[in-house]
Design an enzyme around this catalytic site. Structure first.
Site, short mmCIF file in Angstrom:
data_model
loop_
_atom_site.label_atom_id
_atom_site.label_comp_id
_atom_site.label_asym_id
_atom_site.label_seq_id
_atom_site.Cartn_x
_atom_site.Cartn_y
_atom_site.Cartn_z
N ALA A 1 0.84 -1.20 0.00
CA ALA A 1 0.00 0.00 0.00
C ALA A 1 0.87 1.25 0.00
CB ALA A 1 -0.91 0.00 1.23
N ASP A 2 0.28 2.34 -0.44
CA ASP A 2 0.94 3.63 -0.38
C ASP A 2 -0.13 4.69 -0.18
OD1 ASP A 2 3.59 5.09 -0.78
OD2 ASP A 2 2.24 6.21 -2.10
N THR A 3 0.18 5.69 0.64
CA THR A 3 -0.78 6.75 0.95
C THR A 3 -0.18 8.11 0.67
OG1 THR A 3 -1.73 5.36 2.70
CG2 THR A 3 -2.23 7.73 2.80
#
Length: 195
Positions: free
Chosen positions: A75-77
């Site tokens: 994931a990446d935010t």
């Protein structure tokens, strides 16, 4: 969750918040991280496309070490304000600048999630709108000096003091702001594994 028992779940993240959120779903998992995974992206990408691209790039970096029977989550935010990314601040001054920009404004938090096995890959993104109250310079400085938010996109953790005093309104997933939209992840896994 039906179907998940066939897989050993791998969380490819060092984020304490992602670990906590995935644990909250009641999923047994192992953390696996590689050093120096490239998090750059083409400048042409905007908004949700950025963390989606990076989460896939992270997954591709791990593909060579992924074993049959393993299901990996990457994931990446990002924080998105006025057409610009507010990533992780490189130092105290940049953290202060980011919070000054967020103060009194509405921004978006986008998380890209990639679910990968040796047979298939599935990606999705989640969006949350966050409205910040106007913060005083004293509040901004207190938060940065006390909480050292250098490992957080946009220089803030919604679950910390700044979230308590600064967040006026949220439209979308609260957990997405923390770095993993767990309700959506649960739904996506359920649909994928039911097939």
């Amino acid at each position: 969750m039906k179907g998940l028992e066939k897989y050993k779940v791998i969380l490819a993240s060092n984020s304490p918040r992602r670990k906590e959120l995935l644990k909250g779903l009641g999923i047994d998992y192992e953390v696996r991280t590689l050093p120096d995974v490239d998090e750059s992206y083409p400048e042409s990408l905007k908004g949700a496309d950025i963390p989606l691209y990076i989460s896939k790039e992270k997954a591709d970096a791990y593909r060579s070490v992924l074993q049959p029977g393993e299901l990996m989550i990457t994931a990446d935010t990002i924080v998105w304000l006025d057409g610009c990314v507010l990533g992780k601040p490189k130092d105290r001054e940049e953290a202060l600048q980011m919070l000054r920009k967020l103060s009194g404004n509405t921004h978006e938090v986008f998380t890209g999630v990639c679910i990968t096995t040796t047979e298939w890959q599935h990606s999705f993104s989640a969006q949350t709108e966050v409205r910040f109250a106007t913060l005083s310079e004293e509040e901004i400085t207190y938060y940065v000096d006390r909480f050292q938010p250098m490992d957080k996109a946009g220089a803030y953790g919604v679950q910390e003091w700044i979230g308590y005093i600064g967040v006026e309104n949220i439209s979308g997933s609260y957990f997405n702001i923390m770095g993993l939209p767990v309700q959506r992840l649960y739904r996506e896994l359920k649909e994928l594994l039911a097939e």
